[in-house]
Motif scaffolding. Structure first.
Motif, mmCIF file in Angstrom:
data_model
loop_
_atom_site.group_PDB
_atom_site.id
_atom_site.type_symbol
_atom_site.label_atom_id
_atom_site.label_comp_id
_atom_site.label_asym_id
_atom_site.label_seq_id
_atom_site.Cartn_x
_atom_site.Cartn_y
_atom_site.Cartn_z
ATOM 1 N N THR A 1 1.899 63.455 19.212
ATOM 2 C CA THR A 1 2.025 62.002 19.478
ATOM 3 C C THR A 1 1.298 61.296 18.644
ATOM 4 O OG1 THR A 1 0.223 62.014 21.289
ATOM 5 C CG2 THR A 1 2.576 62.360 22.006
ATOM 6 N N SER A 2 0.763 61.692 17.653
ATOM 7 C CA SER A 2 0.074 60.978 16.344
ATOM 8 C C SER A 2 0.358 61.768 14.933
ATOM 9 C CB SER A 2 -1.406 61.056 16.849
ATOM 10 O OG SER A 2 -2.086 62.067 16.539
ATOM 11 N N PRO A 3 0.170 61.247 13.800
ATOM 12 C CA PRO A 3 0.450 61.687 12.664
ATOM 13 C C PRO A 3 -0.597 62.748 12.276
ATOM 14 C CG PRO A 3 0.319 59.639 12.413
ATOM 15 C CD PRO A 3 -0.223 59.744 13.772
ATOM 16 N N ARG A 4 -1.533 63.471 13.180
ATOM 17 C CA ARG A 4 -2.528 64.502 12.925
ATOM 18 C C ARG A 4 -1.922 65.534 13.626
ATOM 19 N NH1 ARG A 4 -8.758 64.085 14.905
ATOM 20 N NH2 ARG A 4 -9.008 66.575 14.801
ATOM 21 N N PHE A 5 -2.417 66.944 12.829
ATOM 22 C CA PHE A 5 -1.997 68.183 13.544
ATOM 23 C C PHE A 5 -3.480 68.699 13.905
ATOM 24 C CE2 PHE A 5 -0.027 72.418 12.427
ATOM 25 C CZ PHE A 5 0.961 72.034 13.408
ATOM 26 N N TYR A 6 -3.452 69.861 13.857
ATOM 27 C CA TYR A 6 -4.959 70.569 14.046
ATOM 28 C C TYR A 6 -5.379 71.494 13.203
ATOM 29 C CZ TYR A 6 -2.420 74.629 15.527
ATOM 30 O OH TYR A 6 -1.530 75.843 15.381
ATOM 31 N N SER A 7 -6.568 72.091 13.273
ATOM 32 C CA SER A 7 -7.350 72.929 12.243
ATOM 33 C C SER A 7 -8.296 73.700 12.755
ATOM 34 C CB SER A 7 -7.712 72.042 10.877
ATOM 35 O OG SER A 7 -8.777 71.260 11.314
ATOM 36 N N ALA A 8 -9.195 74.460 11.741
ATOM 37 C CA ALA A 8 -10.184 75.358 12.433
ATOM 38 C C ALA A 8 -11.556 74.300 12.458
ATOM 39 C CB ALA A 8 -10.752 76.517 11.324
ATOM 40 N N ALA A 9 -11.433 73.183 12.105
ATOM 41 C CA ALA A 9 -12.437 72.028 12.261
ATOM 42 C C ALA A 9 -12.134 71.098 13.314
ATOM 43 C CB ALA A 9 -12.872 71.797 10.725
ATOM 44 N N CYS A 10 -11.219 71.005 14.067
ATOM 45 C CA CYS A 10 -10.921 70.070 15.176
ATOM 46 C C CYS A 10 -12.030 70.247 16.336
ATOM 47 C CB CYS A 10 -9.488 70.403 15.554
ATOM 48 S SG CYS A 10 -9.023 71.706 16.300
ATOM 49 N N GLU A 11 -13.167 70.306 16.065
ATOM 50 C CA GLU A 11 -14.137 70.257 17.232
ATOM 51 C C GLU A 11 -14.280 68.938 17.828
ATOM 52 O OE1 GLU A 11 -16.548 69.703 13.154
ATOM 53 O OE2 GLU A 11 -14.864 71.167 13.908
ATOM 54 N N ASP A 12 -13.783 68.159 17.367
ATOM 55 C CA ASP A 12 -13.851 66.647 18.110
ATOM 56 C C ASP A 12 -12.634 66.863 19.068
ATOM 57 O OD1 ASP A 12 -11.603 66.882 15.873
ATOM 58 O OD2 ASP A 12 -11.566 64.762 15.750
ATOM 59 N N ASP A 13 -11.774 67.370 18.961
ATOM 60 C CA ASP A 13 -10.760 67.635 20.048
ATOM 61 C C ASP A 13 -11.262 68.353 21.289
ATOM 62 O OD1 ASP A 13 -8.896 66.068 18.618
ATOM 63 O OD2 ASP A 13 -7.441 67.724 18.414
ATOM 64 N N LEU A 14 -12.184 69.518 20.826
ATOM 65 C CA LEU A 14 -12.750 69.997 21.771
ATOM 66 C C LEU A 14 -13.767 69.385 22.607
ATOM 67 C CD1 LEU A 14 -13.922 72.625 23.419
ATOM 68 C CD2 LEU A 14 -15.029 73.129 21.522
ATOM 69 N N ALA A 15 -14.495 68.718 21.834
ATOM 70 C CA ALA A 15 -15.508 67.516 22.634
ATOM 71 C C ALA A 15 -14.753 66.387 23.478
ATOM 72 C CB ALA A 15 -16.258 66.512 21.269
ATOM 73 N N CYS A 16 -13.448 66.231 23.015
ATOM 74 C CA CYS A 16 -12.797 65.208 23.853
ATOM 75 C C CYS A 16 -12.389 65.854 25.477
ATOM 76 C CB CYS A 16 -11.564 64.769 23.163
ATOM 77 S SG CYS A 16 -11.911 63.618 21.859
ATOM 78 N N GLY A 17 -11.914 67.267 25.210
ATOM 79 C CA GLY A 17 -11.437 68.166 26.210
ATOM 80 C C GLY A 17 -12.606 68.234 27.159
ATOM 81 N N ALA A 18 -13.764 68.638 26.624
ATOM 82 C CA ALA A 18 -15.010 68.938 27.572
ATOM 83 C C ALA A 18 -15.287 67.854 28.019
ATOM 84 C CB ALA A 18 -16.084 69.541 26.484
ATOM 85 N N LEU A 19 -15.160 66.699 27.514
ATOM 86 C CA LEU A 19 -15.642 65.266 28.089
ATOM 87 C C LEU A 19 -14.688 65.152 29.514
ATOM 88 C CD1 LEU A 19 -17.394 62.720 28.336
ATOM 89 C CD2 LEU A 19 -15.671 61.653 26.843
ATOM 90 N N TYR A 20 -13.532 65.396 29.206
ATOM 91 C CA TYR A 20 -12.455 65.014 30.293
ATOM 92 C C TYR A 20 -12.744 66.133 31.438
ATOM 93 C CZ TYR A 20 -7.921 65.855 32.752
ATOM 94 O OH TYR A 20 -7.151 65.860 33.786
ATOM 95 N N VAL A 21 -12.982 67.358 31.297
ATOM 96 C CA VAL A 21 -13.250 68.614 32.132
ATOM 97 C C VAL A 21 -14.567 68.061 32.966
ATOM 98 C CG1 VAL A 21 -13.548 70.814 32.698
ATOM 99 C CG2 VAL A 21 -11.926 70.230 31.113
#
Length: 445
Positions: A158-178
């Motif tokens: 839903t955005s122009p961004r894919f993922y990578s071996a350095a997408c720890e910011d997405d993990l931070a968002c997921g951990a915050l949600y949980v």
């Protein structure tokens, strides 16, 4: 040497910890990280002996990709979606489902999967089937949340961004949600392959602020430059492993082409035709054209080349920053991972919270040993993994005040104060575009 040559089947595991002495507090007193591992994760010290018919790393890795694991380790999930501050979306699969009543303080395992996988992968289910089974059935009785990367496992782009071996910011968002759903629960992370890199980078960058009380990294790729040199510099590895991973990424990307084409004026759309023009790409090819361009946020992205992305995204350099119990387990004969850090050697810098176990065999996410009956296999890695996860959430005593940052709610997003890129807003599946359905993906990657 022929790829399927036999090696010694004697169980051999070496365990490496930093000479830096750190007091790891437990319910029974303070220990060094190696003492902590020895006391609470003894299975890793016993060694791994491969199944007689899967004698080396190539055979083990091939079975991960080609074996039929559909009828084993069944796990029932319930999916939630969160919108990220950059308009991206993560699909988070919880097990057991929310209608199963658990204590609000039940420990939670946060999972990051491999390159193009998801919660469905056999290596994920192998751990969670036991970890999340009730204690009355021999399990740990935990909850788990698998954070599927953007675009993976049916998660829409839903955005122009894919993922990578350095997408720890997405993990931070997921951990915050949980953590917002279960504020009383202690969380521990586990990552597989690419996901192991993400978990490692998250822990190393967050330090004492990590919302995860510890981590386990299985088959972490560590130095991506060295891995690429191995994959692309050897005919067999290039034709088999690099081609399989590159092909998987391209098929996954193509399944989201309809979404990419809606991002007018974006860099992702500018490179879209170039990505689609790739034919039978090796991993470095698609990393150069796609991941190095859209695998993360500015100011780091885009990179001028895959190698520059690899230098940035390697996880071996963050080990000094880890401030919670962390174990990595790698196989010496892994045909994909070349350079494994050994914290007790001068060439590796790591904090006193880090321990690395290296098995003689096991391949890439394999670790298949003989089962009770001839011809049957079981996964050795399950036992040390469960022991370590339990040790972190039940034995490790974390210093009060550590873990997480203050949050605020802005425009419907719960986010960390001072870090607007780390936040979430739960969204309903009916309000999202259809996720891509990538056909023909090689499992286990």
């Amino acid at each position: 040497m022929f790829p399927f040559s036999y090696f010694s089947s004697e169980p051999q595991t070496t365990v490496h910890a930093s000479p830096e002495v750190t007091a790891v507090a437990t319910n029974e007193g303070s220990l060094t990280i190696k003492e902590f591992a020895n006391k609470y994760c003894p299975a890793v010290f016993t060694g791994f002996k491969p199944s007689w018919w899967l004698p080396n790393g190539h055979a083990q890795t091939a079975y991960v990709a080609m074996g039929n694991f559909e009828e084993v380790d069944k796990v029932k999930y319930e999916r939630k979606y969160i919108r990220l501050p950059d308009s991206g979306t993560l699909g988070i699969d919880f097990t057991p489902p929310f209608d199963v009543q658990l204590d609000p303080a039940t420990p939670i395992i946060i999972v990051e999967h491999g390159l193009t996988g998801g919660s469905h992968e056999s290596y994920v289910r192998n751990i969670l089937a036991a970890a999340c089974a009730p204690k009355s059935e021999g399990g740990l009785g935990y909850r788990a949340a698998v954070i599927n990367f953007r675009g993976c496992a049916g998660t829409p782009i839903t955005s122009p961004r894919f993922y990578s071996a350095a997408c720890e910011d997405d993990l931070a968002c997921g951990a915050l949600y949980v953590s917002s759903l279960f504020p009383e629960a202690k969380m521990v992370g586990i990552g597989f392959s690419l996901g192991a890199s993400v978990v490692t980078r998250y822990l190393g960058n967050e330090g004492t602020k990590s919302r995860l009380a510890g981590g386990l990294a299985l088959a972490c790729p560590w130095n991506l430059v060295a891995n690429s040199e191995r994959l692309e510099g050897n005919w067999f590895s290039r034709r088999v492993y690099s081609s399989a991973m590159g092909g998987n990424l391209l098929r996954l990307y193509k399944s989201h082409a309809h979404s990419i084409e809606t991002f007018e004026g974006s860099h992702a759309l500018k490179i879209h035709s170039k990505v689609l023009s790739l034919e039978s790409p090796k991993l470095i090819d698609i990393d150069h054209v796609l991941v190095s361009q859209t695998g993360g946020a500015s100011p780091n992205w885009p990179f001028p080349s895959a190698l520059e992305y690899y230098r940035h995204a390697s996880s071996d350099g963050v080990l000094p920053g880890i401030k919670v119990p962390y174990m990595a387990i790698n196989a010496e004969d892994d045909p994909i991972v070349r350079l494994i850090p050994r914290p007790d050697e001068e060439s590796t810098k790591a904090s006193g919270w880090v321990v690395v176990a290296i098995t003689k065999g096991g391949g890439h996410l394999g670790w298949f040993e003989d089962g009770e009956k001839r011809g049957e296999t079981q996964k050795w890695i399950r036992k040390p993994a469960l022991q370590w996860l339990r040790a972190v959430v039940e034995e490790f005593v974390r210093e009060k005040g550590q873990g997480g940052r203050p949050t605020e709610v802005v425009d419907g997003f719960t986010r960390e104060i001072g870090r607007p890129e780390v936040g979430f807003k739960e969204v309903d599946a009916k309000d999202l575009p259809q996720g891509g359905k990538a056909a023909g993906l090689t499992q286990g990657l």
